[in-house]
Design a protein around this motif. Structure first.
Motif, mmCIF file in Angstrom:
data_model
loop_
_atom_site.group_PDB
_atom_site.id
_atom_site.type_symbol
_atom_site.label_atom_id
_atom_site.label_comp_id
_atom_site.label_asym_id
_atom_site.label_seq_id
_atom_site.Cartn_x
_atom_site.Cartn_y
_atom_site.Cartn_z
ATOM 1 N N GLU A 365 0.863 -1.175 0.000
ATOM 2 C CA GLU A 365 0.000 0.000 0.000
ATOM 3 C C GLU A 365 0.900 1.224 0.000
ATOM 4 O O GLU A 365 1.686 1.426 0.932
ATOM 5 C CB GLU A 365 -0.929 0.004 1.216
ATOM 6 C CG GLU A 365 -1.926 1.156 1.187
ATOM 7 C CD GLU A 365 -2.934 1.110 2.322
ATOM 8 O OE1 GLU A 365 -3.540 2.166 2.618
ATOM 9 O OE2 GLU A 365 -3.119 0.019 2.914
ATOM 10 N N VAL A 366 0.812 2.014 -1.048
ATOM 11 C CA VAL A 366 1.726 3.138 -1.241
ATOM 12 C C VAL A 366 0.934 4.418 -1.467
ATOM 13 O O VAL A 366 -0.266 4.390 -1.741
ATOM 14 C CB VAL A 366 2.667 2.887 -2.443
ATOM 15 C CG1 VAL A 366 3.599 1.714 -2.161
ATOM 16 C CG2 VAL A 366 1.874 2.650 -3.729
ATOM 17 N N ILE A 367 1.632 5.541 -1.321
ATOM 18 C CA ILE A 367 1.039 6.843 -1.614
ATOM 19 C C ILE A 367 1.211 7.123 -3.100
ATOM 20 O O ILE A 367 2.324 7.046 -3.634
ATOM 21 C CB ILE A 367 1.702 7.962 -0.796
ATOM 22 C CG1 ILE A 367 1.639 7.642 0.695
ATOM 23 C CG2 ILE A 367 1.045 9.302 -1.104
ATOM 24 C CD1 ILE A 367 0.232 7.527 1.253
ATOM 25 N N ILE A 368 0.123 7.447 -3.768
ATOM 26 C CA ILE A 368 0.162 7.831 -5.179
ATOM 27 C C ILE A 368 -0.250 9.294 -5.277
ATOM 28 O O ILE A 368 -1.275 9.702 -4.725
ATOM 29 C CB ILE A 368 -0.764 6.954 -6.021
ATOM 30 C CG1 ILE A 368 -0.281 5.504 -5.990
ATOM 31 C CG2 ILE A 368 -0.835 7.457 -7.456
ATOM 32 C CD1 ILE A 368 -1.183 4.540 -6.723
ATOM 33 N N ALA A 369 0.570 10.073 -5.972
ATOM 34 C CA ALA A 369 0.274 11.497 -6.168
ATOM 35 C C ALA A 369 0.300 11.804 -7.658
ATOM 36 O O ALA A 369 1.206 11.360 -8.377
ATOM 37 C CB ALA A 369 1.286 12.363 -5.429
ATOM 38 N N ILE A 370 -0.684 12.552 -8.116
ATOM 39 C CA ILE A 370 -0.786 12.995 -9.507
ATOM 40 C C ILE A 370 -0.746 14.509 -9.478
ATOM 41 O O ILE A 370 -1.563 15.140 -8.786
ATOM 42 C CB ILE A 370 -2.096 12.505 -10.139
ATOM 43 C CG1 ILE A 370 -2.201 10.986 -10.052
ATOM 44 C CG2 ILE A 370 -2.199 12.977 -11.589
ATOM 45 C CD1 ILE A 370 -3.620 10.473 -10.214
ATOM 46 N N GLY A 371 0.204 15.113 -10.195
ATOM 47 C CA GLY A 371 0.334 16.557 -10.068
ATOM 48 C C GLY A 371 0.924 17.244 -11.281
ATOM 49 O O GLY A 371 1.423 16.604 -12.214
ATOM 50 N N THR A 372 0.856 18.556 -11.228
ATOM 51 C CA THR A 372 1.426 19.404 -12.275
ATOM 52 C C THR A 372 2.704 20.059 -11.752
ATOM 53 O O THR A 372 2.793 20.430 -10.580
ATOM 54 C CB THR A 372 0.435 20.503 -12.690
ATOM 55 O OG1 THR A 372 0.028 21.241 -11.528
ATOM 56 C CG2 THR A 372 -0.800 19.906 -13.332
ATOM 57 N N PHE A 373 3.677 20.199 -12.653
ATOM 58 C CA PHE A 373 4.932 20.876 -12.327
ATOM 59 C C PHE A 373 4.912 22.300 -12.875
ATOM 60 O O PHE A 373 4.385 22.560 -13.962
ATOM 61 C CB PHE A 373 6.118 20.140 -12.969
ATOM 62 C CG PHE A 373 6.370 18.758 -12.430
ATOM 63 C CD1 PHE A 373 6.932 18.574 -11.182
ATOM 64 C CD2 PHE A 373 6.040 17.638 -13.187
ATOM 65 C CE1 PHE A 373 7.180 17.301 -10.692
ATOM 66 C CE2 PHE A 373 6.279 16.358 -12.715
ATOM 67 C CZ PHE A 373 6.855 16.191 -11.458
ATOM 68 N N ARG A 374 5.545 23.228 -12.126
ATOM 69 C CA ARG A 374 5.763 24.579 -12.650
ATOM 70 C C ARG A 374 7.007 24.526 -13.526
ATOM 71 O O ARG A 374 8.127 24.338 -13.031
ATOM 72 C CB ARG A 374 5.951 25.575 -11.504
ATOM 73 C CG ARG A 374 6.261 27.002 -11.974
ATOM 74 C CD ARG A 374 6.467 27.937 -10.792
ATOM 75 N NE ARG A 374 5.209 28.196 -10.106
ATOM 76 C CZ ARG A 374 4.339 29.121 -10.482
ATOM 77 N NH1 ARG A 374 4.569 29.872 -11.539
ATOM 78 N NH2 ARG A 374 3.227 29.288 -9.797
#
Length: 613
Positions: A365-374
């Motif tokens: 069980e892991v942390i998943i992050a979806i994001g935008t970069f500047r």
């Protein structure tokens, strides 16, 4: 002598004039009192969840227009009801007071009184004796207490930690809060406090500053408490491709945990580069997300390929949106955000699917992050629109249901064996269908966000609108329903259903479901248990309380029960189930509504509450 007579004469005239004036004034007062009309003010007092509040003191202002000295008063009864007698037909301020609640005042004007001289008013009071407290420590100094930290819940409400690193913010209404911890020389930290976090009016929010920031504003300790992504599909937006799967009312992605700048749009849930004037000088950063969504997800061989269905705004080929996926494995000795699949760029206004291989984390069980970069400094208004986050054994294309091995015995459910096995067991055991904030097709984001932390079905269970969309905000509870005259009669194929998985054991194997319907025509429903080895059992209640209820074909129960509401929770129908035969197993539980007979009407099933105990 003459002078004395004249003085006495003028004194007499003065006294006479005073007596005439006083008599005239008294006469006017009597006349006003005789012409004054009196009536009643009556109503009900509830809390923000529409539950009645007993013991509220109701007072009319001392305007001089009241029949009793100091103004009429009343106290609400067990139903929250009150009656103020002998209130003059005029303008008054009615004040509602009770310890631990915010005082409320309502103005009543003459036009509020009806032909029977009765004014009906209702008041909503908010609990306001809650407090947030905690301790802040310095991770860079052996976790010693950290004083002088500014702890804020709004621009105008903040306190400083004392020499022991402790703080208290009190006199708060029960609500959701974002708590910010800030001190020069330390990275600021934010923590979310929800209504569910308050125990006897107290919520504890500790902070450990000076630790390594893994995702923007979040340390490993923060991520230990990440919200769980129990299910394999989250959808955003409210366009109606392939209705009802993509109907507006099925857009629950905005209940997830977003950080930075985001907005719910028709196209999907949009991650945006922070672009306030103060943010425009932020340097380019292709390692730390600027805005992102994250959660804790169990990766298995059934769901190890994640698909993002996305598009952009304010981007083109020369300046595309830059985004990616990061995974944090908290079991590592030094957890770090690992970029999966490289940095992605997109300039398309059309939806595009990107897949990410999570095979390296199978069994974790892991942390998943979806994001935008500047990607650059300056006025950089780039947006990544999330339409779907999906997990399966393969990349998901188009608008359809998740791919996988269909369960033959559940024909028409759109349920796969992989979904059953890889759904994560719920950590909660009590759920509600009551929405504390109402919404509609044009304004629903605040209402959806209000489900967070309240154990709401729509935030904690997964909704499958196979044939028909729901009604989301009725005051009686979340409502799933059948089609009307054009519906195919079937007691095996649900029109729609909710599902969640539970670890069944002593102390959590008695299920109680509270519901109602809205017609003399019966509603057909069933509760189905599916084990991880795909054994299926349609459950029969061991007891029930309903105006009319009986078993029907294929495990369905049909019932008619039109009682129950926000102010009368004891009047709903109840069905109780014994799950002890599944002790020691993780079992998926589904609640479905069926078109059990052709009657021309929609048949509705209200999800009021469910407990597992």
């Amino acid at each position: 002598m003459e002078l004395t007579k004249m003085r006495n004469f003028f004194s007499f005239i003065a006294v006479l004039l005073c007596m005439v004036f006083m008599f005239g004034s008294c006469t006017d007062d009597v006349s006003d009192n005789e012409s004054m009309i009196y009536g009643k003010v009556k109503g009900v007092v509830t809390d923000v969840s529409s539950m009645p509040i007993e013991g509220v003191t109701v007072v009319v202002d001392e305007s001089g227009l009241n029949a009793t000295e100091g103004g009429p008063t009343a106290v609400t009864d067990s139903k929250g009801e009150f009656i103020l007698e002998n209130v003059s037909i005029g303008t008054h301020i009615i004040t509602f007071k009770k310890n631990d609640y915010q005082t409320v005042s309502i103005t009543v004007v003459p036009g509020k009184f009806n032909s029977e001289n009765v004014a009906n008013i209702s008041a909503v009071m908010q609990y306001a004796a809650a407090e947030i407290r905690g301790t802040v420590t310095d991770a860079s100094n052996a976790d010693s207490p950290l004083s002088g930290v500014k702890v804020s819940i709004s621009p105008t409400v903040s306190v400083l930690t004392d020499d022991n690193g402790t703080y208290v913010i009190d006199n708060l209404p029960l609500s959701d809060y974002t708590v910010t911890f800030a001190k020069d020389g330390f990275t600021s930290i934010t923590k979310n406090v929800t209504i569910a976090d308050f125990n006897d009016g107290i919520a504890v929010a500790d902070a450990r500053m000076g630790a390594t920031e893994i995702l923007r504003g979040l340390t490993a300790e923060d991520l230990q408490n990440a919200e769980k992504w129990y299910y394999n599909e989250y959808r955003g937006g409210r366009n109606s491709e392939q209705y009802p799967h993509w109907d507006w009312a099925c857009d629950y992605m905005c209940t997830l945990d977003f950080c930075g700048d985001w907005e719910e749009q028709n196209e999907g849930t949009t991650l945006r580069i922070r672009n306030d004037e103060s943010d425009r000088q932020n340097p380019a950063d292709l390692e730390m997300f600027d805005s992102f969504v994250f959660g804790s997800k169990l990766i298995t061989s059934d769901n190890n390929i994640m698909t993002l269905q996305v598009r952009t705004h304010n981007a083109d080929n020369d300046a595309p949106t830059t985004f990616g996926v990061q995974v944090v494995d908290l079991s590592e000795s030094t957890p770090m955000a690992q970029l999966i699949g490289g940095i992605k760029t997109l300039a398309s206004e059309d939806y595009v699917s990107f897949d990410f291989d999570l095979s390296a984390y199978i069994g974790k069980e892991v942390i998943i992050a979806i994001g935008t970069f500047r990607a650059q400094t300056g006025d950089y208004w780039k947006q990544l629109v999330l339409r779907r986050i999906a997990f399966a054994k393969e990349k998901v294309e188009g608008w359809g249901w998740l791919p996988g091995t269909k369960i033959a015995a559940l024909d028409g459910w759109e349920m796969t064996e992989e979904m059953v096995r890889s759904t994560m067991p719920q950590t909660k055991s009590s759920f509600t269908g009551i929405s504390s904030v109402t919404g509609d097709r044009d304004n629903y984001v605040d209402a959806y966000r209000a489900w967070r932390g309240t154990g709401h079905f729509a935030a904690e269970w997964s909704f499958m609108p196979v044939q028909k969309d729901p009604e989301v905000f009725p005051s009686e509870g979340y409502l799933i329903k059948t089609k009307g005259s054009d519906a195919q009669v079937s007691t095996t194929k649900p029109q729609s259903y909710f599902y969640a998985k539970f670890s069944i054991a002593d102390g959590s194997n008695k299920l109680k479901f509270s519901t109602r319907n809205f017609s003399d025509n019966p509603t057909f429903f069933k509760i189905t248990a599916i084990t991880e080895d795909i054994n299926i059992k349609h459950l029969s209640p061991v007891s029930h309380i309903a105006n009319s209820a009986s078993s029907d074909n294929d495990g369905c129960w049909k019932f008619v029960h039109q009682d129950g509401g926000a102010g009368s929770p004891d009047k709903y129908a109840t069905f109780e189930y014994d799950l002890s035969e599944f002790n020691g197993q993780d079992v998926l539980i589904a609640i479905g509504v069926y078109k059990g007979e052709s009657n021309g009407d929609e048949n509705k099933l209200v999800l009021h509450s469910l407990t597992l105990e």
